[in-house]
Every structure is written in structure tokens, then in C-alpha cells.
Write an enzyme that holds these catalytic residues in place. Structure first.
Site, short mmCIF file in Angstrom:
data_model
loop_
_atom_site.label_atom_id
_atom_site.label_comp_id
_atom_site.label_asym_id
_atom_site.label_seq_id
_atom_site.Cartn_x
_atom_site.Cartn_y
_atom_site.Cartn_z
N SER A 130 11.24 -31.03 4.87
CA SER A 130 10.42 -30.07 3.78
C SER A 130 9.48 -30.72 2.91
CB SER A 130 11.66 -29.30 2.95
OG SER A 130 13.00 -29.69 3.35
N ASP A 174 10.82 -37.67 -2.40
CA ASP A 174 10.18 -37.43 -0.93
C ASP A 174 8.58 -36.47 -1.29
OD1 ASP A 174 12.47 -37.82 -0.27
OD2 ASP A 174 13.66 -34.96 -0.70
C1 GLA Z 1 16.45 -35.68 -0.90
C2 GLA Z 1 16.32 -35.27 -1.83
C3 GLA Z 1 15.42 -36.47 -3.21
C4 GLA Z 1 16.26 -37.43 -3.56
C5 GLA Z 1 17.40 -37.48 -2.19
C6 GLA Z 1 18.68 -38.69 -2.80
O1 GLA Z 1 16.50 -35.76 0.23
O2 GLA Z 1 14.97 -34.26 -1.68
O3 GLA Z 1 14.75 -36.25 -4.06
O4 GLA Z 1 17.45 -36.74 -4.45
O5 GLA Z 1 18.54 -36.44 -1.42
O6 GLA Z 1 18.18 -40.21 -2.83
#
Ligand code: GLA
Length: 390
Positions: A130, A174
Site C-alpha cells: 500500500s 512504511d
Molecule cells: C504496519 C503499519 C506501520 C507499523 C507496522 C507495525 O505496517 O503500516 O505503520 O505500525 O504495521 O510496526
């Protein structure tokens, strides 16, 4: 740089829009080495961008329409930059829609465009497909309109699109990683100040292996939001004894032990995990700097145990995958990565042991779970980039 995906994207562009694309953009997924569920607690994370990405080929239009053709699933989405609505049917299009919406809200003048897109990041596997969609869209808008968007601001706008347009309450890790990654480096990010350091990995003779459990997880999941609320509740309760704290980031482990008896049991477990995980990230970066991979691996394993027993976001399949890795000589460390409840594990391993790990996972994982694993040997790559095509 001919490859099959590029050929498909260009052919599809010709078919759907006629003529040639002018711009190629790619944005990678990520795997987090350590620092899980710390980003929304203002803490630290330590991910790498990986050699799996989303590619977008595009060309400007003279009007305000955005027309994007996705090759997988094969469908076209079209919207006007003057009136961007959420699309409940073509759900992938909410990423480029949301990003356009918030770029415009931030004052950027976008141009209409047509584009084809195709990724090779497994979806709903915790590898940030995403975020790669958002960042590849943002960079496409940027380049097509001849803008210059500060990379950190771009990551923040992408996160906003995911939070407020797509409706997933994720942290910043991310999108930041997909935009800022660097080849052969991991990125230590302070999720409060957004200061970051690119740390050379120097992993000679060592490989990063990502194993997909095949269990798809939905982040919209109430569990993710529940964990966030537990952390917030912990901060509120601890604030009585530690006035001025804003997030779990501000609580050190000794203070936590002093006041933890004032927390409900579940809140206490969740907070303890996060506070310890933050410390582990900083220790693991130091271990890497010292060339102490054994310590780095130990901290990865401890992180998994915390996620399994205290934060409780693992699942039997992730645990099975990690246990199989732990049983292989030459594995330095292994843990679940990403939000949890399915998705992938990340393993650091001596190159000489990779074959044995793959054999063991392929044999034992289906025996233990009835599922087929997928195994990716990953490299740390650059964050998003764009270049003229032709
Ligand atoms: C997902 C969320 C991130 C983070 C991780 C856990 O990937 O998008 O922002 O919180 O989970 O570390």
C-alpha cells in the site's frame, strides 16, 4: 533495463492510451528488521526498502483527468482532479485518489495524466504494497506536474492518504521507507522528530530472507487500532505519575516498572513490549555498528517473543515459520515483520545456510500449518525514483 514487467507496462500503455509513456516511476516495499508497532508510539524503527516494487508508466494530459490502468487486477480507474471521490469498487484506486487529494490540499497544482501500473510486492503480506502504491503515485504526480516535493513531506502526505482517505490508521514507517530507502542500507527513523540515519548494512556473507506465511492480514483490522488505543491508554494512566509524557517513547523501563502496577494487565503487557522494543532498536543499531551480528540476531528473536507473548499480534503460522528458522544453524535472528496476524517473517542468515533454511521451510511449514510458504531472498534497495522514459 529491459525486463518483463516493463515490457508489459509499456505494451499496455500503448494499448490503452496510444503512443508512448514519458515517465517511469518505481517505489519499493519494505521489510522491517526491528522496531515493530513502535512508529505510532513516537518511537524508533529500523526497516530496509526491498527489491520488490510498484512501477508506474505515465504521460501528462491536457485536462484534469487521471486515468490509471492497473494490470493486476486488470482494470481502469478514472477520476477528475477537480472532484476526487472514494471508490468502493476499484479499491486500489483509492491510493492514487487519496494521494492526489492530499497533495492538492497541501497546495500542489497537479496535472491530469494517464498511467499503467504493476507491482510485484505480495499484497496483504506485511511488505507495504500500500505504501508503495501511495509513494509511486505521489512521485508520478510530482514529476508529471514538474513539482519538487520535499521527500519527508511526501511520505507524510502518503500516510495521510492512507489514514484519512483509505481509512487505515497506520504509522509513518512504511511510506517513509518507500520514499527514503538506500541501497545496502537500513534506515533508523525517529518517528517523533522524523530525523533519520541511513545505516550501512555491511552484510557480507549474510542474507535477508523473507518468508510469507500465506496468511493474509487486513490492517483495517480492529486489532491494530485496539493496540494503538491500549498504548494511548497506558500513556494517559502513566501521565499521572510521569507528568508531561506524550507517548510511550517518553517512558523509560525503570520508571515503567515503578508505576506499572497502576495499569490494567493487558495495557501493562502492551506498554512493556513497546518500551522494550524501542530500546531493542537502539541496541541493535549499536550492535550493527560494532559488527556484533549475534547480538543483532538475539534482539530480533527477543522482538518476536515480545510480539508473540506481550503485544499478542503474532499467529500460529508466524510462530511456526520463526521456530523453523530458529532451528537452522546459521540463522542469526528471525521474527515476524509488519503489523502481524499473518504476512511475513524476516530472517538474517549466513549465506551458507540459506539452502538448508529453504528446504526446511518448504518441508516443515506445510506439515505444521497445511499452507504453502513463499520464500524471497531480499536485498536492501533504493527508495522511490523516477526517470524520463524514452
Ligand atoms: C504496519 C503499519 C506501520 C507499523 C507496522 C507495525 O505496517 O503500516 O505503520 O505500525 O504495521 O510496526
Amino acid at each position: 533495463m529491459k525486463n518483463e514487467r516493463i515490457e508489459m507496462l509499456v505494451a499496455s500503455f500503448r494499448e490503452h492510451f496510444g503512443g508512448e509513456p514519458e515517465l517511469m516511476v518505481r517505489a519499493p516495499g519494505r521489510v522491517n528488521l526491528i522496531g515493530e508497532h513502535t512508529d505510532y508510539n513516537d518511537g524508533f524503527v529500523f526497516p530496509v526498502a526491498i527489491d520488490r516494487d510498484i512501477m508506474v508508466f505515465s504521460r501528462p494530459r491536457d485536462d484534469n483527468l487521471v486515468r490509471i490502468y492497473s494490470l493486476d487486477p486488470p482494470e481502469m480507474s478514472e477520476f477528475s482532479l477537480d472532484d476526487i471521490q472514494h471508490d468502493d469498487e476499484i479499491t486500489w484506486s483509492n491510493y492514487p485518489r487519496g494521494v492526489a487529494h492530499f497533495l492538492q490540499e497541501a497546495g500542489y497544482n497537479l496535472r491530469g495524466l494517464e498511467a499503467t501500473l504493476l507491482g510485484n510486492i505480495p499484497q496483504a503480506a506485511g511488505l507495504s504494497s500500500s505504501a508503495a502504491m501511495e509513494v509511486s503515485s505521489a512521485m508520478t504526480y510530482e514529476k508529471i506536474a514538474g513539482l519538487e516535493i520535499d521527500p519527508v513531506q511526501m511520505a507524510l502526505i502518503c500516510q495521510k492518504a492512507e489514514n484519512e482517505f483509505v481509512g487505515v490508521n497506520c504509522g509513518i514507517m512504511d511510506q517513509f521507507m518507500s520514499r527514503m530507502g538506500r541501497k545496502d542500507h537500513a534506515l533508523l527513523l525517529d518517528c517523533r522528530s522524523l530525523e533519520f540515519e541511513l545505516v550501512p548494512l555491511n552484510l557480507e556473507g549474510v542474507k535477508i530472507i523473507v518468508c510469507n506465511t500465506g496468511v493474509k492480514r487486513g490492517l483495517v483490522d480492529s486489532e491494530y487500532n485496539e493496540r494503538r488505543s491500549e498504548c494511548e491508554r497506558g500513556v494517559k494512566l502513566l501521565d499521572e505519575f510521569l507528568p508531561g509524557i506524550k507517548a510511550l517513547r517518553d517512558v523509560d523501563i525503570d520508571d515503567f516498572h515503578k508505576y506499572k502496577s497502576h495499569l490494567p494487565e493487558i495495557t501493562e503487557k502492551r506498554c512493556r513490549y513497546v518500551i522494550q522494543e524501542d530500546d531493542r532498536v537502539l541496541e541493535s543499531v549499536q550492535a550493527l555498528a560494532d559488527g556484533d551480528l549475534i547480538k543483532f540476531g538475539y534482539l530480533m528473536n527477543e522482538s518476536h517473543i515480545g510480539l508473540r507473548d506481550e503485544y499478542e499480534v503474532s499467529c500460529p503460522e508466524l510462530d511456526a515459520m520463526v521456530e523453523i528458522a530458529w532451528s537452522v544453524d546459521g540463522v542469526i535472528g528471525s521474527r515476524m515483520t509488519g503489523a502481524g496476524f499473518g504476512g511475513c517473517t524476516v530472517t538474517l542468515i549466513l549465506e551458507s545456510a540459506v539452502e538448508e533454511l529453504i528446504e526446511k521451510v518448504e518441508k516443515e511449514y506445510p506439515e505444521r500449518t497445511g499452507l504453502q510458504p513463499e520464500i524471497y531472498v531480499c536485498t536492501a534497495e533504493d527508495g522511490a525514483s523516477g526517470s524520463l522514459w524514452n
